[in-house]
Design a protein around this motif. Structure first.
Motif, PDB file in Angstrom:
ATOM      1  N   ALA A 117       0.832  -1.194   0.000  1.00  0.00           N
ATOM      2  CA  ALA A 117       0.000   0.000   0.000  1.00  0.00           C
ATOM      3  C   ALA A 117       0.871   1.251   0.000  1.00  0.00           C
ATOM      4  O   ALA A 117       1.906   1.296   0.648  1.00  0.00           O
ATOM      5  N   GLN A 118       0.456   2.239  -0.747  1.00  0.00           N
ATOM      6  CA  GLN A 118       1.183   3.501  -0.865  1.00  0.00           C
ATOM      7  C   GLN A 118       0.546   4.559   0.034  1.00  0.00           C
ATOM      8  O   GLN A 118      -0.618   4.459   0.408  1.00  0.00           O
ATOM      9  N   ARG A 119       1.334   5.587   0.375  1.00  0.00           N
ATOM     10  CA  ARG A 119       0.824   6.701   1.173  1.00  0.00           C
ATOM     11  C   ARG A 119       0.842   7.976   0.341  1.00  0.00           C
ATOM     12  O   ARG A 119       1.371   8.003  -0.762  1.00  0.00           O
ATOM     13  N   LEU A 120       0.279   9.040   0.896  1.00  0.00           N
ATOM     14  CA  LEU A 120       0.221  10.340   0.235  1.00  0.00           C
ATOM     15  C   LEU A 120       1.324  11.240   0.802  1.00  0.00           C
ATOM     16  O   LEU A 120       1.627  11.173   1.990  1.00  0.00           O
ATOM     17  N   PHE A 121       1.908  12.088  -0.042  1.00  0.00           N
ATOM     18  CA  PHE A 121       2.918  13.047   0.388  1.00  0.00           C
ATOM     19  C   PHE A 121       2.280  14.432   0.345  1.00  0.00           C
ATOM     20  O   PHE A 121       2.063  14.993  -0.718  1.00  0.00           O
ATOM     21  N   ILE A 122       1.937  14.953   1.514  1.00  0.00           N
ATOM     22  CA  ILE A 122       1.224  16.229   1.612  1.00  0.00           C
ATOM     23  C   ILE A 122       1.980  17.145   2.559  1.00  0.00           C
ATOM     24  O   ILE A 122       2.222  16.798   3.711  1.00  0.00           O
ATOM     25  N   GLY A 123       2.350  18.309   2.084  1.00  0.00           N
ATOM     26  CA  GLY A 123       3.008  19.297   2.918  1.00  0.00           C
ATOM     27  C   GLY A 123       4.327  18.824   3.506  1.00  0.00           C
ATOM     28  O   GLY A 123       4.669  19.180   4.629  1.00  0.00           O
ATOM     29  N   GLY A 124       5.059  17.994   2.760  1.00  0.00           N
ATOM     30  CA  GLY A 124       6.363  17.529   3.222  1.00  0.00           C
ATOM     31  C   GLY A 124       6.321  16.323   4.142  1.00  0.00           C
ATOM     32  O   GLY A 124       7.347  15.934   4.685  1.00  0.00           O
ATOM     33  N   GLU A 125       5.149  15.722   4.322  1.00  0.00           N
ATOM     34  CA  GLU A 125       5.023  14.560   5.215  1.00  0.00           C
ATOM     35  C   GLU A 125       4.241  13.442   4.529  1.00  0.00           C
ATOM     36  O   GLU A 125       3.309  13.694   3.780  1.00  0.00           O
ATOM     37  N   TRP A 126       4.640  12.199   4.836  1.00  0.00           N
ATOM     38  CA  TRP A 126       3.907  11.040   4.340  1.00  0.00           C
ATOM     39  C   TRP A 126       2.683  10.850   5.225  1.00  0.00           C
ATOM     40  O   TRP A 126       2.777  10.877   6.440  1.00  0.00           O
ATOM     41  N   THR A 127       1.517  10.669   4.598  1.00  0.00           N
ATOM     42  CA  THR A 127       0.237  10.599   5.293  1.00  0.00           C
ATOM     43  C   THR A 127      -0.543   9.378   4.828  1.00  0.00           C
ATOM     44  O   THR A 127      -0.549   9.061   3.644  1.00  0.00           O
ATOM     45  N   GLU A 128      -1.215   8.746   5.773  1.00  0.00           N
ATOM     46  CA  GLU A 128      -2.105   7.640   5.409  1.00  0.00           C
ATOM     47  C   GLU A 128      -3.344   8.216   4.734  1.00  0.00           C
ATOM     48  O   GLU A 128      -3.880   9.234   5.176  1.00  0.00           O
ATOM     49  N   PRO A 129      -3.822   7.602   3.666  1.00  0.00           N
ATOM     50  CA  PRO A 129      -5.002   8.136   2.966  1.00  0.00           C
ATOM     51  C   PRO A 129      -6.283   7.903   3.762  1.00  0.00           C
ATOM     52  O   PRO A 129      -6.505   6.805   4.279  1.00  0.00           O
ATOM     53  N   ASP A 130      -7.110   8.943   3.882  1.00  0.00           N
ATOM     54  CA  ASP A 130      -8.382   8.817   4.601  1.00  0.00           C
ATOM     55  C   ASP A 130      -9.343   7.874   3.896  1.00  0.00           C
ATOM     56  O   ASP A 130     -10.160   7.217   4.526  1.00  0.00           O
ATOM     57  N   GLY A 131      -9.255   7.820   2.571  1.00  0.00           N
ATOM     58  CA  GLY A 131     -10.169   6.987   1.801  1.00  0.00           C
ATOM     59  C   GLY A 131      -9.708   5.546   1.643  1.00  0.00           C
ATOM     60  O   GLY A 131     -10.294   4.782   0.876  1.00  0.00           O
ATOM     61  N   GLY A 132      -8.640   5.174   2.330  1.00  0.00           N
ATOM     62  CA  GLY A 132      -8.117   3.820   2.200  1.00  0.00           C
ATOM     63  C   GLY A 132      -7.315   3.661   0.914  1.00  0.00           C
ATOM     64  O   GLY A 132      -6.674   4.595   0.464  1.00  0.00           O
ATOM     65  N   HIS A 133      -7.388   2.477   0.345  1.00  0.00           N
ATOM     66  CA  HIS A 133      -6.631   2.167  -0.872  1.00  0.00           C
ATOM     67  C   HIS A 133      -7.537   1.474  -1.880  1.00  0.00           C
ATOM     68  O   HIS A 133      -8.522   0.849  -1.510  1.00  0.00           O
ATOM     69  N   ALA A 170      -7.284   9.565  -1.620  1.00  0.00           N
ATOM     70  CA  ALA A 170      -7.322  10.764  -0.776  1.00  0.00           C
ATOM     71  C   ALA A 170      -8.748  11.221  -0.549  1.00  0.00           C
ATOM     72  O   ALA A 170      -9.609  11.078  -1.419  1.00  0.00           O
ATOM     73  N   SER A 171      -8.978  11.784   0.623  1.00  0.00           N
ATOM     74  CA  SER A 171     -10.277  12.391   0.897  1.00  0.00           C
ATOM     75  C   SER A 171     -10.304  13.781   0.282  1.00  0.00           C
ATOM     76  O   SER A 171      -9.263  14.317  -0.128  1.00  0.00           O
ATOM     77  N   ARG A 172     -11.463  14.375   0.233  1.00  0.00           N
ATOM     78  CA  ARG A 172     -11.595  15.730  -0.301  1.00  0.00           C
ATOM     79  C   ARG A 172     -10.715  16.699   0.502  1.00  0.00           C
ATOM     80  O   ARG A 172     -10.049  17.564  -0.058  1.00  0.00           O
ATOM     81  N   ALA A 173     -10.709  16.549   1.818  1.00  0.00           N
ATOM     82  CA  ALA A 173      -9.897  17.431   2.674  1.00  0.00           C
ATOM     83  C   ALA A 173      -8.409  17.252   2.375  1.00  0.00           C
ATOM     84  O   ALA A 173      -7.652  18.236   2.358  1.00  0.00           O
ATOM     85  N   GLN A 174      -7.969  16.019   2.133  1.00  0.00           N
ATOM     86  CA  GLN A 174      -6.563  15.784   1.820  1.00  0.00           C
ATOM     87  C   GLN A 174      -6.185  16.399   0.469  1.00  0.00           C
ATOM     88  O   GLN A 174      -5.075  16.894   0.310  1.00  0.00           O
ATOM     89  N   VAL A 175      -7.099  16.359  -0.481  1.00  0.00           N
ATOM     90  CA  VAL A 175      -6.845  16.981  -1.777  1.00  0.00           C
ATOM     91  C   VAL A 175      -6.686  18.492  -1.600  1.00  0.00           C
ATOM     92  O   VAL A 175      -5.754  19.103  -2.139  1.00  0.00           O
ATOM     93  N   HIS A 176      -7.566  19.099  -0.804  1.00  0.00           N
ATOM     94  CA  HIS A 176      -7.466  20.538  -0.544  1.00  0.00           C
ATOM     95  C   HIS A 176      -6.184  20.866   0.216  1.00  0.00           C
ATOM     96  O   HIS A 176      -5.528  21.875  -0.067  1.00  0.00           O
ATOM     97  N   ASP A 177      -5.806  20.010   1.186  1.00  0.00           N
ATOM     98  CA  ASP A 177      -4.552  20.221   1.924  1.00  0.00           C
ATOM     99  C   ASP A 177      -3.349  20.153   0.988  1.00  0.00           C
ATOM    100  O   ASP A 177      -2.421  20.951   1.097  1.00  0.00           O
ATOM    101  N   ALA A 178      -3.363  19.196   0.067  1.00  0.00           N
ATOM    102  CA  ALA A 178      -2.250  19.048  -0.879  1.00  0.00           C
ATOM    103  C   ALA A 178      -2.170  20.261  -1.805  1.00  0.00           C
ATOM    104  O   ALA A 178      -1.082  20.775  -2.071  1.00  0.00           O
ATOM    105  N   ALA A 179      -3.317  20.738  -2.274  1.00  0.00           N
ATOM    106  CA  ALA A 179      -3.325  21.918  -3.149  1.00  0.00           C
ATOM    107  C   ALA A 179      -2.842  23.153  -2.390  1.00  0.00           C
ATOM    108  O   ALA A 179      -2.075  23.959  -2.926  1.00  0.00           O
ATOM    109  N   SER A 180      -3.251  23.294  -1.140  1.00  0.00           N
ATOM    110  CA  SER A 180      -2.793  24.431  -0.327  1.00  0.00           C
ATOM    111  C   SER A 180      -1.298  24.362  -0.082  1.00  0.00           C
ATOM    112  O   SER A 180      -0.602  25.379  -0.145  1.00  0.00           O
ATOM    113  N   ALA A 181      -0.790  23.162   0.214  1.00  0.00           N
ATOM    114  CA  ALA A 181       0.649  23.000   0.444  1.00  0.00           C
ATOM    115  C   ALA A 181       1.434  23.329  -0.826  1.00  0.00           C
ATOM    116  O   ALA A 181       2.486  23.969  -0.758  1.00  0.00           O
TER     117      ALA A 181
END
Length: 181
Positions: free
Chosen positions: A4-20, A38-49
């Motif tokens: 399973a892969q993780r998300l890289f958001i704001g310089g940190e590896w994060t577990e996806p809220d939506g699973g895999h 990714a969840s909608r919030a994680q997508v917005h966090d990634a775009a903001s970062a």
């Protein structure tokens, strides 16, 4: 793709809220890995970062940007066989297509962007009409960043700044012409 892969958001590896979700090789219909959802919030966090990082990235010296982009190309080249195998498994492409059109083109693009970061900046633009590209070049609005007079021709103005094609006003919208009665 292993595990399973993780998300890289704001310089940190994060577990996806939506699973895999399963990544399936279309050629063999085998599961080749799990991709993060990714969840909608994680997508917005990634775009903001990314938006926040752009400010410091665009102020980075061109030589440093070029070195980072070259390093990315080096890593892709170093892992060429593994990347080609992954591209082949994800897309069902032939080995030649995965190597030559997917991975090799990716490496070449990073190299081209690294070279582009070192290109001289065009002079003579008014500050208001200048656009800064992510790799550091500046371009005058309505003019080609390469200084080509043909880029300012009426034919080239049929595309918008975002690259969408607009139909020419002198032609009907339908490829079959106007309907006759």
């Amino acid at each position: 793709m292993t595990g399973a892969q993780r998300l890289f958001i704001g310089g940190e590896w994060t577990e996806p809220d939506g699973g895999h979700y399963e990544v399936v090789d279309p050629a063999s219909e085998e599961v080749v890995g799990l991709a993060p959802e990714a969840s909608r919030a994680q997508v917005h966090d990634a775009a903001s970062a990314a938006r926040e990082a752009f400010a410091s990235w665009s102020r980075t010296k061109p030589e440093e940007r070029a070195a980072i982009l070259d390093r990315a190309a080096d890593v892709m080249q170093r892992d060429f066989a593994a990347n080609a195998e992954l591209a082949q498994a994800e897309s069902g492409a032939t080995s030649g297509t995965a190597r030559g059109m997917q991975v090799a083109v990716g490496v070449a693009r990073f190299r081209r962007y690294a070279k582009g970061a070192l290109e001289p900046v065009e002079q003579g633009c008014r500050r208001r009409s200048t656009r800064r590209d992510p790799w550091g070049r500046r371009a005058c609005s309505g003019r080609s960043p390469y200084g080509s007079p043909s880029a300012s021709s009426p034919a080239s103005r049929r595309t918008t700044t975002r690259g969408r094609i607009r139909p020419a006003r002198s032609r009907p919208r339908s490829p079959w012409g106007t309907r006759s009665s």
